[in-house]
Design a protein around this motif. Structure first.
Motif, PDB file in Angstrom:
ATOM      1  N   ASN A   1       0.853  -1.194   0.000  1.00  0.00           N
ATOM      2  CA  ASN A   1       0.000   0.000   0.000  1.00  0.00           C
ATOM      3  C   ASN A   1       0.890   1.246   0.000  1.00  0.00           C
ATOM      4  OD1 ASN A   1      -2.297   1.565   0.051  1.00  0.00           O
ATOM      5  ND2 ASN A   1      -2.660   1.324   2.243  1.00  0.00           N
ATOM      6  N   TRP A   2       1.808   1.284  -0.960  1.00  0.00           N
ATOM      7  CA  TRP A   2       2.807   2.344  -0.999  1.00  0.00           C
ATOM      8  C   TRP A   2       2.182   3.735  -1.174  1.00  0.00           C
ATOM      9  CZ3 TRP A   2       7.428   3.326   0.552  1.00  0.00           C
ATOM     10  CH2 TRP A   2       8.095   4.450   0.063  1.00  0.00           C
ATOM     11  N   THR A   3       1.049   3.833  -1.853  1.00  0.00           N
ATOM     12  CA  THR A   3       0.400   5.133  -2.067  1.00  0.00           C
ATOM     13  C   THR A   3       0.078   5.806  -0.737  1.00  0.00           C
ATOM     14  OG1 THR A   3      -0.602   4.327  -4.114  1.00  0.00           O
ATOM     15  CG2 THR A   3      -1.540   6.309  -3.157  1.00  0.00           C
ATOM     16  N   THR A   4      -0.499   5.039   0.185  1.00  0.00           N
ATOM     17  CA  THR A   4      -0.833   5.588   1.506  1.00  0.00           C
ATOM     18  C   THR A   4       0.427   5.908   2.302  1.00  0.00           C
ATOM     19  OG1 THR A   4      -2.886   4.310   1.544  1.00  0.00           O
ATOM     20  CG2 THR A   4      -2.080   5.152   3.655  1.00  0.00           C
ATOM     21  N   VAL A   5       1.412   5.032   2.210  1.00  0.00           N
ATOM     22  CA  VAL A   5       2.680   5.242   2.924  1.00  0.00           C
ATOM     23  C   VAL A   5       3.365   6.516   2.427  1.00  0.00           C
ATOM     24  CG1 VAL A   5       5.023   4.335   3.279  1.00  0.00           C
ATOM     25  CG2 VAL A   5       3.047   2.817   3.479  1.00  0.00           C
ATOM     26  N   SER A   6       3.356   6.727   1.116  1.00  0.00           N
ATOM     27  CA  SER A   6       3.997   7.919   0.559  1.00  0.00           C
ATOM     28  C   SER A   6       3.295   9.198   1.020  1.00  0.00           C
ATOM     29  CB  SER A   6       4.026   7.848  -0.974  1.00  0.00           C
ATOM     30  OG  SER A   6       2.716   7.765  -1.506  1.00  0.00           O
ATOM     31  N   GLN A   7       1.971   9.111   1.222  1.00  0.00           N
ATOM     32  CA  GLN A   7       1.232  10.269   1.752  1.00  0.00           C
ATOM     33  C   GLN A   7       1.685  10.595   3.174  1.00  0.00           C
ATOM     34  OE1 GLN A   7      -2.888   9.177   1.375  1.00  0.00           O
ATOM     35  NE2 GLN A   7      -2.955   9.566  -0.840  1.00  0.00           N
ATOM     36  N   SER A   8       1.903   9.563   3.982  1.00  0.00           N
ATOM     37  CA  SER A   8       2.385   9.758   5.357  1.00  0.00           C
ATOM     38  C   SER A   8       3.789  10.364   5.358  1.00  0.00           C
ATOM     39  CB  SER A   8       2.396   8.420   6.105  1.00  0.00           C
ATOM     40  OG  SER A   8       1.092   7.889   6.216  1.00  0.00           O
TER      41      SER A   8
ATOM     42  N   ARG B   1       3.524  13.992   4.559  1.00  0.00           N
ATOM     43  CA  ARG B   1       3.012  14.692   5.736  1.00  0.00           C
ATOM     44  C   ARG B   1       4.131  14.904   6.764  1.00  0.00           C
ATOM     45  NH1 ARG B   1       0.332  12.492  10.258  1.00  0.00           N
ATOM     46  NH2 ARG B   1      -0.847  14.019  11.440  1.00  0.00           N
TER      47      ARG B   1
END
Length: 285
Positions: A105-112, A115
């Motif tokens: 789930n790299w998309t969510t991780v990259s958002q974190s 941030r």
């Protein structure tokens, strides 16, 4: 820079041959076990050596083609060693906690990660942004937590092309994610591990800091050798060696032995069933 080499003496001195207590044992590691001493499994270094060399060849080839490598080790005695190794060769690491979906789930991780970077920038410019001490304090605590998780992959920018794991059972979530994404995994497999879960298993002690340091030093040298080849225009060049060939022969030999063992087991079961049927027939008469 040439591919790193090692000796059997180095492996012995680092304690690579010491496995776990016999009660902590995965039967799939049987082909790599030499014997038992004081209720401790002893790993066969004659099988470890070619498999370790094969892993080094794979690392060199992947990095020579421009691939990124992720080191994973969250156990206390390995986390600092892994961090230092990754930083020495300009690669990435996870050494505090594996967050579920870190690869899948790299998309969510990259958002974190974005941030986290934004909060760090806001803290630096707190005066300009008019942030209060309380707001800065809250943000600082959150940044520290996120740094523990994402600090080693801030600049990874996507999933890696290879993953190095110390202690397969402990890092099973990371191993499964890599397997789902077809990311080649190089792993130190102690006698409680499942070598079938990884692409390049290296039978060896995964608890001793000295052994972990030896593995990481060899991995770093292999990665640097691959980077040097890439910068020198040797990307994708096939690396051949006698030990790599020995590793392939070893795998074929192990598979052949396993097949013979399964055949013997099946024959023994069939024989026992035959005897039981004979007894049952005699008893019926």
């Amino acid at each position: 820079m040439a591919l790193p080499t090692f000796t059997m003496k180095q492996l012995m001195e680092a304690g690579v041959h010491f496995g776990h207590h016999t009660r902590r044992w995965n039967p799939l590691m049987t082909p790599y076990v030499y014997g038992v001493k004081d209720k401790i499994h002893i790993i066969n270094l004659n099988k470890t050596a070619p498999l370790l060399y094969r892993a080094l060849v794979a690392l060199e080839t992947i990095t020579a083609a421009g691939g990124k490598v992720l080191f994973v080790a969250t156990k206390h005695q390995a986390k600092d060693i892994v961090k230092d190794a990754a930083e020495r060769c300009g690669q990435y690491y996870v050494n505090n906690r594996w967050l579920g979906g870190m690869l899948t789930n790299w998309t969510t991780v990259s958002q974190s990660i974005r941030r986290l970077k934004k909060m760090e920038a806001d803290i630096e410019n707190a005066d300009k942004l008019g942030l209060t001490k309380k707001e800065v304090g809250v943000m600082t605590k959150e940044v520290a937590k996120l740094r523990d998780i994402f600090g080693g992959i801030l600049e990874m920018h996507g999933v890696p092309q290879a993953m190095i794991v110390i202690d397969v059972p402990r890092e099973m979530n990371a191993v499964r994610e890599a397997k789902n994404l077809d990311i080649p995994t190089i792993a130190i497999c102690d006698t409680n591990a499942n070598p079938e879960m990884v692409d390049y298993p290296v039978p060896g002690n995964d608890d001793a800091a000295r052994a972990t340091q030896l593995y990481c030093d060899l991995f770093v040298d292999a990665i640097l050798s691959g980077i040097e080849k890439r910068l020198g225009g040797a990307a994708g060049k096939k690396v051949e060696s006698d030990m790599a060939a020995a590793a392939d022969e070893l795998e074929a030999d192990i598979k052949d032995k396993e097949a013979r063992q399964k055949s013997k087991t099946s024959e023994a079961r069939a024989e026992r069933r035959g005897k039981m049927m004979d007894k049952a027939e005699k008893a019926g008469k």
